[in-house]
Design an enzyme around this catalytic site. Structure first.
Site, PDB file in Angstrom:
ATOM      1  N   HIS A 109      -4.267  -1.829  -4.389  1.00 32.34           N
ATOM      2  CA  HIS A 109      -3.747  -2.544  -4.562  1.00 32.34           C
ATOM      3  C   HIS A 109      -4.513  -3.360  -6.296  1.00 32.34           C
ATOM      4  O   HIS A 109      -4.543  -3.555  -6.463  1.00 32.34           O
ATOM      5  CB  HIS A 109      -4.055  -3.903  -3.506  1.00 32.34           C
ATOM      6  CG  HIS A 109      -2.862  -3.525  -2.294  1.00 32.34           C
ATOM      7  ND1 HIS A 109      -1.586  -4.119  -1.861  1.00 32.34           N
ATOM      8  CD2 HIS A 109      -3.114  -3.081  -1.236  1.00 32.34           C
ATOM      9  CE1 HIS A 109      -1.204  -4.415  -0.920  1.00 32.34           C
ATOM     10  NE2 HIS A 109      -2.329  -3.486  -0.256  1.00 32.34           N
ATOM     11  N   ASN A 143       0.917   5.992   9.371  1.00 33.31           N
ATOM     12  CA  ASN A 143      -0.331   5.974  11.389  1.00 33.31           C
ATOM     13  C   ASN A 143       0.258   5.605  12.854  1.00 33.31           C
ATOM     14  O   ASN A 143       1.218   5.040  12.738  1.00 33.31           O
ATOM     15  CB  ASN A 143      -1.826   5.377  11.002  1.00 33.31           C
ATOM     16  CG  ASN A 143      -1.761   3.819  10.950  1.00 33.31           C
ATOM     17  OD1 ASN A 143      -1.447   3.561  10.096  1.00 33.31           O
ATOM     18  ND2 ASN A 143      -1.990   3.643  12.108  1.00 33.31           N
ATOM     19  N   HIS A 164      -8.173   2.940   7.140  1.00 32.66           N
ATOM     20  CA  HIS A 164      -7.778   2.986   5.487  1.00 32.66           C
ATOM     21  C   HIS A 164      -7.368   3.749   5.144  1.00 32.66           C
ATOM     22  O   HIS A 164      -5.732   3.729   3.694  1.00 32.66           O
ATOM     23  CB  HIS A 164      -8.797   1.803   4.887  1.00 32.66           C
ATOM     24  CG  HIS A 164      -8.515   1.457   3.310  1.00 32.66           C
ATOM     25  ND1 HIS A 164      -6.762   0.562   3.555  1.00 32.66           N
ATOM     26  CD2 HIS A 164      -8.628   1.131   2.135  1.00 32.66           C
ATOM     27  CE1 HIS A 164      -6.113   0.149   2.069  1.00 32.66           C
ATOM     28  NE2 HIS A 164      -7.224   0.747   2.006  1.00 32.66           N
ATOM     29  N   SER A 198       1.050  -0.933  -0.658  1.00 35.94           N
ATOM     30  CA  SER A 198       0.396  -0.098   0.328  1.00 35.94           C
ATOM     31  C   SER A 198       0.790   1.268  -0.040  1.00 35.94           C
ATOM     32  O   SER A 198       1.597   1.324   0.663  1.00 35.94           O
ATOM     33  CB  SER A 198      -0.712   0.403   1.801  1.00 35.94           C
ATOM     34  OG  SER A 198      -1.406  -1.387   1.535  1.00 35.94           O
ATOM     35  N   HIS A 239      -3.286 -10.952   0.583  1.00 37.93           N
ATOM     36  CA  HIS A 239      -2.551 -11.235   2.051  1.00 37.93           C
ATOM     37  C   HIS A 239      -4.000 -11.906   2.371  1.00 37.93           C
ATOM     38  O   HIS A 239      -4.884 -12.766   2.306  1.00 37.93           O
ATOM     39  CB  HIS A 239      -3.282  -9.979   2.548  1.00 37.93           C
ATOM     40  CG  HIS A 239      -2.911  -8.556   2.279  1.00 37.93           C
ATOM     41  ND1 HIS A 239      -3.111  -7.912   1.369  1.00 37.93           N
ATOM     42  CD2 HIS A 239      -2.137  -8.348   3.215  1.00 37.93           C
ATOM     43  CE1 HIS A 239      -2.777  -6.789   1.069  1.00 37.93           C
ATOM     44  NE2 HIS A 239      -1.781  -6.351   2.130  1.00 37.93           N
ATOM     45  N   TYR A 274      -5.463 -11.926   5.110  1.00 41.22           N
ATOM     46  CA  TYR A 274      -6.829 -11.763   5.227  1.00 41.22           C
ATOM     47  C   TYR A 274      -7.731 -11.362   4.602  1.00 41.22           C
ATOM     48  O   TYR A 274      -9.524 -11.548   4.942  1.00 41.22           O
ATOM     49  CB  TYR A 274      -7.227  -9.886   6.404  1.00 41.22           C
ATOM     50  CG  TYR A 274      -6.225  -8.712   5.580  1.00 41.22           C
ATOM     51  CD1 TYR A 274      -7.286  -8.036   4.931  1.00 41.22           C
ATOM     52  CD2 TYR A 274      -5.329  -8.764   6.020  1.00 41.22           C
ATOM     53  CE1 TYR A 274      -6.936  -7.383   3.890  1.00 41.22           C
ATOM     54  CE2 TYR A 274      -4.591  -7.165   5.420  1.00 41.22           C
ATOM     55  CZ  TYR A 274      -5.529  -6.516   3.882  1.00 41.22           C
ATOM     56  OH  TYR A 274      -4.766  -5.964   3.254  1.00 41.22           O
ATOM     57  N   GLU A 275      -7.755 -11.388   3.593  1.00 43.68           N
ATOM     58  CA  GLU A 275      -8.687 -11.941   2.461  1.00 43.68           C
ATOM     59  C   GLU A 275      -9.040 -12.892   1.654  1.00 43.68           C
ATOM     60  O   GLU A 275      -9.955 -13.128   1.255  1.00 43.68           O
ATOM     61  CB  GLU A 275      -7.597 -11.818   0.687  1.00 43.68           C
ATOM     62  CG  GLU A 275      -7.244  -9.872   0.956  1.00 43.68           C
ATOM     63  CD  GLU A 275      -6.771  -9.239  -0.459  1.00 43.68           C
ATOM     64  OE1 GLU A 275      -7.356  -9.685  -1.360  1.00 43.68           O
ATOM     65  OE2 GLU A 275      -4.884  -9.313  -0.222  1.00 43.68           O
ATOM     66  N   ALA A 304       2.780  -1.119   4.300  1.00 43.94           N
ATOM     67  CA  ALA A 304       2.379   0.619   5.241  1.00 43.94           C
ATOM     68  C   ALA A 304       2.466  -0.741   6.617  1.00 43.94           C
ATOM     69  O   ALA A 304       2.153  -2.037   6.940  1.00 43.94           O
ATOM     70  CB  ALA A 304       1.394   0.911   4.774  1.00 43.94           C
ATOM     71  N   MET A 314      -0.073  -5.675   8.215  1.00 44.19           N
ATOM     72  CA  MET A 314      -0.588  -7.506   8.136  1.00 44.19           C
ATOM     73  C   MET A 314       0.208  -8.010   6.614  1.00 44.19           C
ATOM     74  O   MET A 314      -0.634  -9.037   6.101  1.00 44.19           O
ATOM     75  CB  MET A 314      -2.012  -7.409   7.547  1.00 44.19           C
ATOM     76  CG  MET A 314      -2.351  -6.364   9.123  1.00 44.19           C
ATOM     77  SD  MET A 314      -4.421  -5.633   7.919  1.00 44.19           S
ATOM     78  CE  MET A 314      -4.996  -4.280   8.824  1.00 44.19           C
ATOM     79  N   SER A 315       1.607  -8.139   6.559  1.00 40.83           N
ATOM     80  CA  SER A 315       1.637  -8.481   5.444  1.00 40.83           C
ATOM     81  C   SER A 315       3.844  -8.316   5.487  1.00 40.83           C
ATOM     82  O   SER A 315       3.743  -9.307   6.641  1.00 40.83           O
ATOM     83  CB  SER A 315       1.732  -7.216   4.366  1.00 40.83           C
ATOM     84  OG  SER A 315       2.370  -5.966   4.765  1.00 40.83           O
TER      85      SER A 315
END
Ligand code: HPA
Length: 287
Positions: free
Chosen positions: A72, A243, A254, A41, A94, A96-97, A124, A219-220
């Site tokens: 993405h 952030n 997001h 990202s 990811h 989470y997808e 990110a 998360m990656s």
């Protein structure tokens, strides 16, 4: 960092064959990339203005899935960065997808099968350390795998367990540090913790991660780095702090994450370009 992983590395017991996908790509573009680059990202704009030799949508590549996250795009590009051929994953998958970790990391196996020997992962991240603020670029020195699983689960390991005592290679971290310095940025390192998502963390989770030694949270990256080491690639990772992590700033959205990524895009492009030159030079020195 020379690697002693078996080539080609053993594969998960079931699933697509990365060599077949690499062969599919080679039929259109026979150039052999020396380096792989994963644009997370906010880094997607970092290859704008560079000569793209070939572009494949993830959806057209055997074994790839289309990413479902805004920001993405999901392309594999073969790009010339000055004199160097680079295979770029613009976007990533990811867990989470809903993908399992072998699916998430399949594109990394394809980069290795294409011939890449070095890999830069970008992402990110939320800043946990007090001095990591939105817009900062931070070199990943090590990671905490809080995904609850390993991408190597079920993969035959004839060479024994994969050594993760130096996932992120010192020479490539040095190349990143020099690339940051050459663009006027202070090189700083931090430990990246991968959480499963797809929610942002709770403040209590961030306090726990801080206690465990994490400086950044995302998360990656971690599953990809582990698989890259399994394939014998030399790995580095660069986080863009988008952030302050949960409980350390305001609410996280997001939109904020993608907005900060876009803002640093021209800077990120300069850093990545310089990194590619330095990394390739360090590879030829150690060859
Ligand atoms: N947490 C997890 N992933 C992230 C964050 C965060 O705070 N920021 C960007 N990606």
């Amino acid at each position: 960092m020379p690697t002693d992983a078996p080539h080609p590395p053993p594969l998960p017991a079931s699933g697509p064959d990365p060599s077949a996908t690499a062969e599919f790509i080679r039929r259109t573009c026979p150039l052999r990339p020396s380096l792989g680059l994963v644009l997370g990202s906010g880094f997607a704009g970092a290859v704008q203005d560079l000569p793209v030799t070939a572009c494949f949508e993830f959806a057209e590549l055997p074994g790839f899935h289309r990413p479902g996250v805004p920001g993405h795009s999901g392309q594999l590009l073969i790009v010339r960065f000055d004199e160097v051929t680079v295979a770029v994953l613009r976007g990533r998958l990811h867990a989470y997808e809903g993908h399992d970790l072998p699916t998430v990391t399949f594109p990394i196996r394809v980069l290795a099968a294409l011939g890449a020997r070095q890999l830069l992962l970008t992402n990110a991240a939320g800043g946990i350390r007090d001095d990591f603020h939105p817009g900062d670029l931070v070199i990943v020195s090590d990671h905490l795998n809080a995904l609850g699983a390993s991408p190597l689960r079920g993969v035959p390991l004839p060479g024994g367990f994969v050594d993760l005592s130096e996932v992120y290679s010192r020479p490539l971290r040095q190349a990143l540090a020099e690339a940051l310095q050459s663009t006027g940025l202070a090189p700083r390192e931090g430990v990246y913790a991968a959480m499963p998502g797809p929610s942002f963390e709770t403040p209590a989770e961030i306090r726990a991660l801080r206690t465990l030694g994490a400086d950044l949270v995302g998360m990656s990256t971690v599953a990809e780095a582990i698989v890259a080491r399994h394939c014998g690639l030399e790995v580095a990772a660069l986080s863009c702090v988008t952030n302050r992590a949960a409980g350390l700033g305001g609410r996280i959205s997001h939109e904020e994450v993608t907005e900060v990524g876009h803002r640093i895009s021209p800077l990120a492009q300069r850093v990545l370009r310089r990194f590619v030159t330095l990394a390739t030079a360090s590879a030829s020195l150690s060859a």
